[in-house]
Scaffold this active site. Structure first.
Site, short mmCIF file in Angstrom:
data_model
loop_
_atom_site.label_atom_id
_atom_site.label_comp_id
_atom_site.label_asym_id
_atom_site.label_seq_id
_atom_site.Cartn_x
_atom_site.Cartn_y
_atom_site.Cartn_z
N ASP A 152 0.97 -16.99 25.59
CA ASP A 152 1.14 -15.48 25.33
C ASP A 152 2.65 -14.99 25.12
O ASP A 152 3.38 -15.61 24.35
CB ASP A 152 0.63 -14.78 26.77
N TRP A 153 3.16 -13.88 25.88
CA TRP A 153 4.43 -13.61 25.62
C TRP A 153 5.55 -14.59 26.05
O TRP A 153 6.47 -14.61 25.49
CB TRP A 153 4.63 -12.30 26.63
N TRP A 199 -7.36 -4.64 22.35
CA TRP A 199 -6.58 -4.71 23.30
C TRP A 199 -5.36 -3.74 23.50
O TRP A 199 -5.30 -3.16 24.42
CB TRP A 199 -5.95 -6.19 23.46
N ASP A 285 -10.54 -18.29 23.25
CA ASP A 285 -9.43 -17.23 23.23
C ASP A 285 -9.68 -16.44 21.92
O ASP A 285 -8.99 -16.80 21.07
CB ASP A 285 -7.95 -17.78 23.51
N HIS A 315 -7.96 -17.48 27.48
CA HIS A 315 -6.55 -16.98 27.14
C HIS A 315 -5.62 -17.53 28.24
O HIS A 315 -4.69 -18.03 28.00
CB HIS A 315 -6.55 -15.43 27.28
#
Length: 339
Positions: A152-153, A199, A285, A315
């Protein structure tokens, strides 16, 4: 006194008592260490299931930044960076497996998350701000020959840190990750069914409402309601959530994004990166589906590696398949020893 007046007086008295109780409780819930900067009280992190790691802290750019440092001091270092809206708790299932293999795990909380300080202004939470903070942590701890893991980030930030400090890193492992360079003029340039644009719209509604249901999001996504409290723990009040709220809007998907140039330069580094590079994405995901392909094609060090698709992993793969993912990292490190 007539009945209606008695009721009015009683209601006013109850309101006054409630206000007094709320005022008395406020210091335990909210801790504004200076104007516009919050620090979550330690009591919020007590007795979290499966999370008995000792906290460590660094002062970075005026903020207290929390990190875990687990495993032998002389072990090969693995830097694990979380994404949004999670924190170091996300790695609690992976750390013991990695440490058992002799590795030293450094697991920071991004500023605005976990035990790290939380700027209340969304303007503070730029892509560059977080890259700079994690770079300073890597330099302060003098990490050398490290393996980076990001999701992710954590990948967006960590890959920039790696590319801009490549001499400190020996390997890269990515899961449900990306390093985007924005090219679209606007949302209309994306397919109507784009999971990420959907999202972003949901996230904008949360920003407009001033809150994000962190615990419920993780519980719903993973199917495990028992983890909700742990992901709500860093955020006693919505004022603490500026980072969690704004970060989805900071992903550089549009052509005018200020992060694009730095990300292009990072890609130039990785297009010449011959050190071992592995992808281990979840097969379920919708946000990052297919995101592993550019890395496998463009990074020389990814050629010939046993890239993995983790079955049934969504995810937040660290929550649902943490032990399996840690085993994959251990095998990757063992198969690609330091020279």
């Amino acid at each position: 006194m007539n009945r209606s007046r008695r009721d009015l007086v009683a209601t006013a008295s109850l309101s006054a008592i409630a206000l007094a109780l709320a005022t008395m409780a406020a210091p335990a819930l909210a801790e504004e260490i200076r104007p516009g900067v919050y620090r979550t009280p330690d009591a919020r992190f007590e007795d979290l299931p499966g999370f008995d790691f000792e906290p460590h802290y660094l002062e970075i750019d005026g903020y207290r930044v929390h990190y875990l440092d687990e495993g032998p001091a002389d072990g090969e270092v693995i830097l694990l960076i979380h994404g949004e809206p999670t924190w170091a708790y996300l790695f609690r299932k992976m750390i013991p497996v990695l440490v058992e293999a002799g590795h030293r795990c450094i697991v920071p909380d991004l500023i605005g998350f976990g035990r790290s300080d939380k700027p209340a202004s969304m303007d503070t939470h730029t892509y560059k701000f977080h890259v700079d903070a994690m770079t300073e942590l890597v330099e302060a701890l003098d990490l050398q020959q490290a393996t980076f893991f990001g999701q992710d980030w954590g990948s967006l930030i960590g890959l920039r840190v790696v590319a801009e400090n490549e001499e400190r890193f020996a390997r890269v492992v990515l899961s449900n990750a990306g390093l985007p360079v924005g090219r679209a003029a606007g949302p209309e340039d994306f397919p109507e069914n784009s999971a990420f644009i959907r999202w972003k719209r949901r996230n904008q509604a949360m920003i407009d409402a001033g809150d994000i249901p962190t615990g419920r999001m993780l519980a719903t996504n993973t199917g495990d309601p028992s983890i909700a409290a742990a992901y709500d723990a860093p955020f006693p009040e919505p004022a603490y959530k500026a980072g969690a709220l704004i970060m989805p809007q900071r992903v550089p998907v549009f052509a005018d994004d200020p992060a694009n140039e730095a990300n292009r330069k990072a890609w130039e580094v990785f297009e010449s990166w011959e050190k071992p590079f592995l992808t281990a994405y979840g097969d379920s995901d919708p946000i990052t589906r297919g995101g592993e392909v550019p890395f496998q094609r463009r990074v020389p060090g990814a050629q010939g590696q046993p890239h993995v698709k983790v079955e049934g992993a969504g995810h937040f793969i660290q929550e649902t398949h943490g032990e399996e993912l840690a085993g994959i990292i251990n095998e990757f490190i063992a198969a690609n020893p330091l020279e």
